[in-house]
Motif scaffolding. Sequence first.
Motif, PDB file in Angstrom:
ATOM      1  N   GLU A 480      58.092  45.125 -19.251  1.00 52.96           N
ATOM      2  CA  GLU A 480      57.697  43.540 -20.153  1.00 52.96           C
ATOM      3  C   GLU A 480      58.640  43.630 -21.227  1.00 52.96           C
ATOM      4  O   GLU A 480      59.683  42.887 -21.319  1.00 52.96           O
ATOM      5  CB  GLU A 480      56.963  43.239 -20.922  1.00 52.96           C
ATOM      6  CG  GLU A 480      55.479  42.882 -19.924  1.00 52.96           C
ATOM      7  CD  GLU A 480      54.101  42.988 -21.163  1.00 52.96           C
ATOM      8  OE1 GLU A 480      54.119  43.155 -22.305  1.00 52.96           O
ATOM      9  OE2 GLU A 480      52.888  42.909 -19.785  1.00 52.96           O
ATOM     10  N   LYS A 481      59.439  44.537 -21.453  1.00 52.46           N
ATOM     11  CA  LYS A 481      60.651  45.149 -22.114  1.00 52.46           C
ATOM     12  C   LYS A 481      62.126  44.085 -21.962  1.00 52.46           C
ATOM     13  O   LYS A 481      62.488  43.807 -22.026  1.00 52.46           O
ATOM     14  CB  LYS A 481      60.799  46.257 -23.371  1.00 52.46           C
ATOM     15  CG  LYS A 481      61.009  46.076 -24.630  1.00 52.46           C
ATOM     16  CD  LYS A 481      61.232  47.475 -25.623  1.00 52.46           C
ATOM     17  CE  LYS A 481      62.184  47.615 -26.135  1.00 52.46           C
ATOM     18  NZ  LYS A 481      62.772  48.565 -27.109  1.00 52.46           N
ATOM     19  N   CYS A 482      61.689  45.100 -20.676  1.00 51.39           N
ATOM     20  CA  CYS A 482      63.030  44.908 -19.741  1.00 51.39           C
ATOM     21  C   CYS A 482      63.039  43.323 -19.012  1.00 51.39           C
ATOM     22  O   CYS A 482      64.753  42.542 -19.103  1.00 51.39           O
ATOM     23  CB  CYS A 482      62.622  46.224 -18.760  1.00 51.39           C
ATOM     24  SG  CYS A 482      64.300  45.674 -17.118  1.00 51.39           S
ATOM     25  N   GLN A 483      61.780  43.016 -18.810  1.00 48.90           N
ATOM     26  CA  GLN A 483      62.095  41.455 -18.700  1.00 48.90           C
ATOM     27  C   GLN A 483      62.304  40.997 -19.591  1.00 48.90           C
ATOM     28  O   GLN A 483      63.908  39.206 -20.142  1.00 48.90           O
ATOM     29  CB  GLN A 483      60.570  40.512 -18.064  1.00 48.90           C
ATOM     30  CG  GLN A 483      60.333  39.415 -17.223  1.00 48.90           C
ATOM     31  CD  GLN A 483      62.070  39.425 -16.100  1.00 48.90           C
ATOM     32  OE1 GLN A 483      61.692  40.232 -15.480  1.00 48.90           O
ATOM     33  NE2 GLN A 483      62.663  38.608 -16.273  1.00 48.90           N
ATOM     34  N   SER A 484      62.315  41.085 -21.129  1.00 46.68           N
ATOM     35  CA  SER A 484      62.499  40.039 -22.202  1.00 46.68           C
ATOM     36  C   SER A 484      64.070  40.496 -22.440  1.00 46.68           C
ATOM     37  O   SER A 484      64.861  39.658 -23.121  1.00 46.68           O
ATOM     38  CB  SER A 484      61.261  41.404 -23.820  1.00 46.68           C
ATOM     39  OG  SER A 484      62.276  40.462 -24.700  1.00 46.68           O
ATOM     40  N   LEU A 485      64.653  41.748 -22.287  1.00 45.58           N
ATOM     41  CA  LEU A 485      65.969  41.719 -22.250  1.00 45.58           C
ATOM     42  C   LEU A 485      66.089  40.796 -21.460  1.00 45.58           C
ATOM     43  O   LEU A 485      68.075  40.556 -22.153  1.00 45.58           O
ATOM     44  CB  LEU A 485      66.238  43.426 -22.347  1.00 45.58           C
ATOM     45  CG  LEU A 485      65.463  44.276 -23.538  1.00 45.58           C
ATOM     46  CD1 LEU A 485      65.710  46.347 -22.877  1.00 45.58           C
ATOM     47  CD2 LEU A 485      66.532  44.141 -24.722  1.00 45.58           C
ATOM     48  N   ILE A 486      66.865  40.898 -20.558  1.00 45.62           N
ATOM     49  CA  ILE A 486      67.366  40.830 -19.299  1.00 45.62           C
ATOM     50  C   ILE A 486      66.976  38.955 -19.984  1.00 45.62           C
ATOM     51  O   ILE A 486      68.235  37.972 -20.043  1.00 45.62           O
ATOM     52  CB  ILE A 486      65.919  40.400 -18.304  1.00 45.62           C
ATOM     53  CG1 ILE A 486      66.444  42.031 -17.186  1.00 45.62           C
ATOM     54  CG2 ILE A 486      67.282  39.277 -16.994  1.00 45.62           C
ATOM     55  CD1 ILE A 486      65.971  42.545 -16.194  1.00 45.62           C
ATOM     56  N   ALA A 508      68.411  46.498 -20.714  1.00 43.00           N
ATOM     57  CA  ALA A 508      67.139  46.184 -19.873  1.00 43.00           C
ATOM     58  C   ALA A 508      67.555  47.092 -18.413  1.00 43.00           C
ATOM     59  O   ALA A 508      66.754  48.035 -17.844  1.00 43.00           O
ATOM     60  CB  ALA A 508      67.726  44.712 -18.964  1.00 43.00           C
ATOM     61  N   LEU A 509      69.092  47.582 -18.012  1.00 42.16           N
ATOM     62  CA  LEU A 509      69.920  48.265 -17.245  1.00 42.16           C
ATOM     63  C   LEU A 509      68.835  49.629 -17.012  1.00 42.16           C
ATOM     64  O   LEU A 509      68.157  50.470 -16.560  1.00 42.16           O
ATOM     65  CB  LEU A 509      70.247  47.988 -16.289  1.00 42.16           C
ATOM     66  CG  LEU A 509      70.980  48.241 -14.775  1.00 42.16           C
ATOM     67  CD1 LEU A 509      70.116  48.189 -14.270  1.00 42.16           C
ATOM     68  CD2 LEU A 509      72.701  48.754 -15.064  1.00 42.16           C
TER      69      LEU A 509
END
Lengths: 627, 127
Positions: A480-486, A508-509
Amino acid sequence: MIKIKKKNAINILSLVILSFYVILAAGSIDNDPPPPPQPCFEDRIYDHCIEKGDDFFELKNYEQSLSYYEEALNIEQNNQKNIYVKSQIAQIYIYKADTFLNDEKYDQAMLDYQKALGIYKEIDKNNKNNPNFIYIQNQMDKIAEIAHDFYEKGNDFFANNNYESAEYYYNEALKIFQSYDPKSYKVQIENQLNEIENKRKQYNEFKNNADTYYENKDYDQADIFYNKALNYASTNPTQQDKINYINNQIDKIDSYKEKYQELVKNGNIEFLDKNYDKAEKDYQQALEIYPKHLKNKEIEEKLNNIETIRQNYQKLYDQIMTIFDDKNNYEKYGYEKEEYYYLEYDKINEIYKEGLNLYPKNSKNNNIAEKINEEYQYLLEKAKKAEQVGSPQSGKFYYERALKLDPDNSNNDDIKLKINKIDNFIDNFQKLINDADNKFKEKDYDMALEKYNTALKQYKYHPKTNDIKAQISEIQKIKEKCQSLINEGKVEYDKMFYNNAKNYYEEALELCPKDDQNEALRNNIFEVEQKITEQWETLLLQWFNEGNKLFENKKYEEAEKCYNDILKFIPELSNSSQYKQQIGIINQQLEIIKSKNNFKKFILSLAMCVLAIVISVVTFIVLNNHF
Amino acid sequence: MISRDKSLVMFTWFDWLGLGNIVSRLRHQFSLEILPDWFIYSLPNGLWTYSLTSVMILIRSQSNQLINLLWILSGLLLSLLFEIGQATKFVRGTFDVVDIFVIIISFILSLFNLVILKKLLLYKKKI
């Protein structure tokens, strides 16, 4: 007619009654012939008695003759014929005595000889050569000799402990010696008879004591006294009953001793064999049979030992039963769950083995074995249920408890196979979890998530289920955080904050380096980097132009600063062929600024030297003038 | 039976009847040695006379015929004849004056019963 008949009937009745009475009276008539003539009636004369006495003497009816002679003597005590009568009486006594002697009635013979001797002494006091006198004396000596033989026989029997026979012969001798004892054996015989009586008393005393000890079951003492009594027992056949009785009692005592020994021996064997119930029974029987045996203390000690063993065994038994019974009361043992209470079962087999070792033939062992078997089956049921609801670890736990509870059960091979199966399953499960964990560490969250979910499906109630779920939750949060960063990066990109966008994308990467979306993300980053380069190029040109303007306006310091900034902030550009010309120009301009700065420094240094010389000369002149 | 000498004929009879042991036991158990001689030797004769005379009175006292008197006297006469026989050694046994005295007393006592009986009969008739 009737009257006549009645009269006849009365007559007949009277006659019958009379006859009956006469018969009754006949019953009181004397059976015997008339007794010897009663003492001569007053009308009988002295001579008639003598005559009758002589008649009976002739007929050898000495009793009748004697009675007539004695009657005659009673009638007339001083008659001259009395000598004749007395000699006749003496003769009769001799005949009687001879007869008694022939019949071996020695004491009666002796008495009659004594009577005859007395009569002869009375009628012929001085004539000791009277043949009758001598005859009587000889006969009496002969009887005395016989009495002495009796005495000797009595002694022989006495020596052989045949007291009855000894007593018989002593008494026979004594009867004779009572009236004639020329060598004074009477006292010796009486002593011997007293001795016999003492022996009998002693026998009775020992026998009674022995009987009392026997009744009190003090067989040792009874044995001693029976043997003592046996020493005083008579060997006479008539007393054989007594000897038989004592021998019988001694035999009984021996049999009790044997039985006692046998029971004690068996008890000891049973004791060593740890068959305490039988040992106790044998010991108790031994004590009952022989309550006053010297070795009874040892037996009582062993019985105490058995009691102690039994008590210790009972403690172990109670311990096992308490563990079984406290199944529902597990909290008092400090367990939070009933399941873990069954760890207490691991102690049972050890306690059971200890109990078996302590008291292998106790009947309660079967109770424990039955209870163990019951609980064993119960644990197997629990294990199966646990397996069925998807908790193999718990199943394994119960199987292991069952194995430890009854390690010798025939079903244990099957259970071991089941445990192995569960272990394999758990190992595979653990590998799955480890792989998932590794993937998680490698930030391959998709793969980790897939493995975690697979694990959860395989093993619903694993103890680490919550950890797995936490990991899954963590992965989901990361994603979720990753998606949020993107998303943030995209927003920044749209705002043309390319550096920020790049930072978000890169973050995110970094957060999800092995995500499926990462290819697109990398493209985004590349795109952003291009945008950033474009921005830098524009900025570089602006700075360059600004630097040139400053140089042209001879603002060398600001121009130098601007050029240095360009070189500093865009270092990668300095090597770029695209900006070689600009960098050459910048370097030229910087060289120029540098030379100009060097000239300024020279002039300033020269001025300073001149000033120093001037000050030194002035100072010299002043000092020289004053001093 | 208990105290008399065993030479009497009746003891032979007891033996015949198989009662010898019982009689011996009774004699042994109830030996009455303290009793006087007249009780042992004379009283049985008196009781015999009393008994026989009383029976005869009961049977023969209904009429006053002479023959009945002879029947009633039979007990006394037989007892006395028995004693006389002993005195003359015609009968085995010992003659004793006390026997005769007891016999006569017994006879008189049974006659006294006759008087009482007669009175009772008269009384019944009156009623």
